[in-house]
Design an enzyme around this catalytic site. Structure first.
Site, PDB file in Angstrom:
ATOM      1  N   GLN A   1      -9.775  -3.682   7.608  1.00 40.83           N
ATOM      2  CA  GLN A   1      -8.872  -3.296   8.692  1.00 40.83           C
ATOM      3  C   GLN A   1      -9.367  -2.056   9.426  1.00 40.83           C
ATOM      4  OE1 GLN A   1      -4.504  -3.890   8.277  1.00 40.83           O
ATOM      5  NE2 GLN A   1      -4.961  -4.071   6.104  1.00 40.83           N
TER       6      GLN A   1
ATOM      7  N   ASP B   1      -4.158   8.249   2.899  1.00 40.32           N
ATOM      8  CA  ASP B   1      -3.750   6.949   3.406  1.00 40.32           C
ATOM      9  C   ASP B   1      -4.778   6.477   4.439  1.00 40.32           C
ATOM     10  OD1 ASP B   1      -2.173   4.750   3.874  1.00 40.32           O
ATOM     11  OD2 ASP B   1      -0.798   5.783   5.230  1.00 40.32           O
ATOM     12  N   GLU B   2      -4.952   5.184   4.597  1.00 38.53           N
ATOM     13  CA  GLU B   2      -5.862   4.619   5.615  1.00 38.53           C
ATOM     14  C   GLU B   2      -7.236   5.289   5.565  1.00 38.53           C
ATOM     15  OE1 GLU B   2      -4.830   2.086   7.265  1.00 38.53           O
ATOM     16  OE2 GLU B   2      -2.808   2.344   8.073  1.00 38.53           O
TER      17      GLU B   2
ATOM     18  N   ARG C   1      -0.596  -9.920  10.678  1.00 35.65           N
ATOM     19  CA  ARG C   1       0.705  -9.349  11.068  1.00 35.65           C
ATOM     20  C   ARG C   1       1.828 -10.352  10.862  1.00 35.65           C
ATOM     21  NH1 ARG C   1      -0.238  -5.086   9.744  1.00 35.65           N
ATOM     22  NH2 ARG C   1      -2.137  -6.092   9.045  1.00 35.65           N
TER      23      ARG C   1
ATOM     24  N   LYS D   1       0.806  -1.207   0.000  1.00 37.48           N
ATOM     25  CA  LYS D   1       0.000   0.000   0.000  1.00 37.48           C
ATOM     26  C   LYS D   1       0.850   1.274   0.000  1.00 37.48           C
ATOM     27  CE  LYS D   1      -1.037   1.463   3.878  1.00 37.48           C
ATOM     28  NZ  LYS D   1      -1.498   1.847   5.222  1.00 37.48           N
ATOM     29  N   THR D   2       1.794   1.338   0.900  1.00 39.04           N
ATOM     30  CA  THR D   2       2.621   2.546   0.998  1.00 39.04           C
ATOM     31  C   THR D   2       3.451   2.726  -0.263  1.00 39.04           C
ATOM     32  OG1 THR D   2       2.729   2.133   3.358  1.00 39.04           O
ATOM     33  CG2 THR D   2       4.207   3.799   2.485  1.00 39.04           C
TER      34      THR D   2
END
Length: 722
Positions: free
Chosen positions: A253, A217-218, A604, A33-34
């Site tokens: 998420q 973002d997010e 994770r 994503k980043t």
DNA sequence: CGTGCGTCGATTTTT
DNA sequence: TCGACGCACG
């Protein structure tokens, strides 16, 4: 530029190279994503589609903003400083500093963090003689923040009962107090900016024309106000042409509904901005197949998802290990034994994470780690700028910059103690309230002994201000620490050494900050070093612990683990009532949010995943009998491997039960039932007796798992022992 | 004004 | 059970 796009998978490439249009990228955990976000910016700039000036990138945390900036610096030859990259709050702060006059704020307005806000509210209630039992300050703070985060001012707030009407009045009083003192809380930064841009058309047009590309973002974590803010900047519903929104997020998420996040914003964005094709990033570069299969199977139980299935070409990997302990201690012992084994097998300790749903669970784990001599680091807790000594020092700095800052005044007027007791402070507050002025300005009107002491404090502040005008920021702080008496105070305190070190650290932080600022002289609006350092201190609370425990195992809540990854992950306390947490059943879509939390936890792990639970757990000083988490049942059995012994209460009294003190055992036998026993109920199904009351109307408390905790009277309830 | 004891309550948290 | 906080005392 070809380098830039090399090694992107087709979906990533499609996202990065989208033509200028609004976009929603559904980015699964570990899907890069980043990378997509930063490469998109780099691609836009290097292909000449936009200058650095035209980019606005918004994140939620300073950490994410810094990471983005760092990656961009590596990708682009230009100084990425020209871009506006930061948190919602940081960017709003920047806008408000630049246009403080239009926004109705003093140039040196201070930012109240949550603790400051709470003390401001307490002060307000005291001034207005409001019963803080009836209007708890915490609750009121939540009421105010929730309204601001919806974009609702006191004047627009609706109230259908007297209680809420009063709270709205207090909200209005709070607004007035903040305005008088020249301070803004976190939510205010956003709301003020939003209102400024709504009201001031030339300014709005200016920024709308400037930011051609707005990257978020997010996005699943945005609240109502943040989405409104984005829509405004992107000219949604405006006749003018605005910039493009490029939103990246993952509805699976979304774990921050409790603080106002609206997952629904994703669907709203899709609809309102007419996004035809949502791009899905589903290839996962983090975890082995079994882990992803488990995550996918789990999250399928949620309704109303945008839909997404993670996959990897890394192979299935190891099975997921499941352990059931007799007790929380047993569970912790198992985890720590495995941790040592992993370390022996060359897993770096920092790559091993012990996760839990609530902070209280860390104690048992810490105890076992400590006994075993395994170094560990607990995330969460006090942050640097939250420490009392740091807040005290900064309060002096705030008072010098803005004498009307009553929060700062109240904090240090008698710290270190200088004979100004609560009676004097109350008198001062009353005087200030009568004169509708700040504490600082009201000080002159105080008479008698109190007046003299307060007057001396005022003179101290005046002197400090005069003495520091010619100094640079770090020197100012150093001077304040010395001359305010803070240093002397902590020198005389037995626990003071660490606090003194933190004060020195504060001076270092100021030095570093000033140096950093010098590199970015492009912002004349931030030229006031004191004001911008104070904003920095409020907006970025700093690290939890400074560089401690390089080789330590990581302990944290599942929430804190979001965005991180580890070779080996333990998800502990997988029990009904704990994870999913029992309080969640009262909340709207609470179980689904808990499931997303579990999804975050599972994803994770890179290589190895442990899921552990215990039959009994010490909770609030009482032993609780626990059923395994519903989430364990939602995982396909073929992905799991049960490790260790799996005893059962139903079969016979377990060692944990047998080991309980005799007194407890006797007490717990009621009407033929005992604590820890499994029972069947016609309506609620299988449950475990958690506690019991004897006597004429004997009743037992039963944990029915999904159906929750129930008290049932033995005289009426039909319970069958299992 | 600081200390000591009793009461109360107890997810998750960034800015 | 543990801790934070509020009130009473020296």
């Amino acid at each position: 530029m070809s380098d830039l796009l090399a090694n992107l998978n087709p979906e990533q490439l499609a996202a990065v190279t989208l033509p200028p249009q609004h976009a929603l990228i559904l980015a699964g955990a570990g899907s890069g994503k980043t990378r997509v976000l930063t490469t998109r910016i780099a691609w836009l700039i290097s292909t000449g589609q936009v200058g650095p000036h035209g980019v606005l990138a918004v994140t939620f945390t300073n950490k994410a903003a810094k990471e983005m900036l760092a990656r961009l610096s590596a990708m682009l030859p230009i100084n990425p400083r020209g871009m506006w990259i930061g948190t919602f709050h940081g960017l709003c702060n920047r806008l408000l500093r630049a246009h403080h006059r239009e926004a109705g704020l003093p140039a040196t307005f201070q930012i109240l963090d949550s603790a400051d806000q709470l003390s401001a509210i307490k002060r307000l209630l005291k001034n207005l003689n409001v019963d803080d039992e009836k209007y708890p300050p915490r609750e009121l703070a939540h009421f105010i923040n929730a309204h601001k985060e919806q974009g609702i001012r006191a004047a627009q707030a609706e109230a259908y009962d007297d209680y809420t009407r009063r709270r709205v009045e207090l909200y209005a009083e709070y607004e007035a107090q903040c305005q008088r003192e020249g301070v803004a809380d976190f939510a205010e930064l956003l709301l003020r900016t939003y209102e400024l841009l709504c009201r001031n058309e030339p300014l709005r047009r200016h920024y709308q024309a400037r930011f051609r590309h707005i990257l978020v973002d997010e996005f699943q974590d945005t609240n109502v106000l943040q989405y409104k803010w984005l829509k405004l900047l992107a000219s949604y519903g405006d006749p003018v042409e605005g910039g493009c929104i490029f939103a990246v997020g993952d509805d699976d998420q979304s774990i921050y509904a409790f603080r106002g996040a609206e997952v629904g914003n994703m669907r709203d964005l899709e609809r309102e901005f007419k996004i035809a094709n949502v791009i899905r990033l589903e290839q996962n570069y983090r975890s082995h197949g079994n882990i992803l299969d488990a995550a996918n199977a789990l999250i399928k139980n949620n309704r109303g998802r945008l839909g997404k299935n993670l996959w990897t070409d890394a192979g299935a990997g190891e099975p997921i290990r499941v352990f059931e302990g007799f007790s929380d201690i047993d569970e912790a012992r198992f985890a720590v034994d495995e941790v040592r084994e992993l370390i022996r097998d060359d897993f770096p300790p920092t790559q091993i994470a012990l996760l839990y749903r609530s902070n209280a669970q860390s104690r048992v784990l810490e105890h076992q780690l400590f006994s075993a001599g395994v170094p560990y680091r607990v995330h969460g807790g006090l942050r640097f700028f939250d420490r009392q000594e740091v807040k005290h020092a900064l309060a002096y700095l705030r008072l010098i910059a803005n004498p009307d800052d009553d929060t700062a005044f109240a904090r240090v007027v008698n710290f270190p103690t200088r004979g100004i007791g609560s009676r004097s402070v109350e008198a001062l507050q009353e005087a200030a309230h009568r004169a509708n002025s700040s504490l600082y300005n009201a000080a002159a009107s105080l008479t008698g002994k109190a007046g003299a002491a307060v007057g001396q404090f005022i003179r101290l502040i005046e002197t400090l201000r005069a003495e520091t005008t010619a100094l640079v920021l770090p020197e100012v702080i150093e001077h304040l620490i010395d001359r305010s008496g803070l240093r002397a105070h902590y020198l005389g305190e037995k626990e003071g050494r660490e606090r003194l070190e933190n004060l020195d650290e504060l001076v270092s932080a100021a030095t570093a900050f000033v140096q950093e600022e010098e590199g970015t002289l492009a912002h004349p609006e931030e030229s006031d070093a004191v004001a911008s350092f104070l904003a920095h201190a409020s907006l970025e609370a700093g690290e939890h612990q400074a560089g401690e425990g390089q080789e330590a195992v990581q302990l944290m809540t599942v929430h804190a683990a979001k965005g991180l990854e580890f070779d080996a992950v333990f998800i502990t306390g997988l029990e009904q009532g704990l994870f999913p947490h029992e309080n969640s059943s009262q909340e709207r879509d609470g179980l689904e949010e808990e499931r997303r939390l579990m999804y975050v936890a599972v994803t994770r792990a890179r290589r190895r995943l442990y899921l552990t639970h215990a039959q009994t757990r010490m909770l609030h000083g009482q032993t609780r009998y626990c059923l395994p988490s519903l989430f364990l049942e939602e995982l396909p059995e073929e992905l799991l491997r049960r490790v260790g012994a799996t005893p059962s209460f139903a079969a016979s009294p377990t060692p944990a039960y047998a080991a309980a003190p005799a007194r407890q055992r006797e007490e717990s036998t009621v009407g033929g039932f005992r604590i820890g026993q499994s029972v069947q109920h016609a309506k609620f199904g299988l449950g475990v007796i958690v506690s019991a009351e004897g006597g004429a109307d004997a009743r037992v408390q039963i944990n029915f798992g999904v159906h929750g905790m129930k008290w049932l009277a033995l005289a009426y309830a039909k319970l069958t022992p299992v």
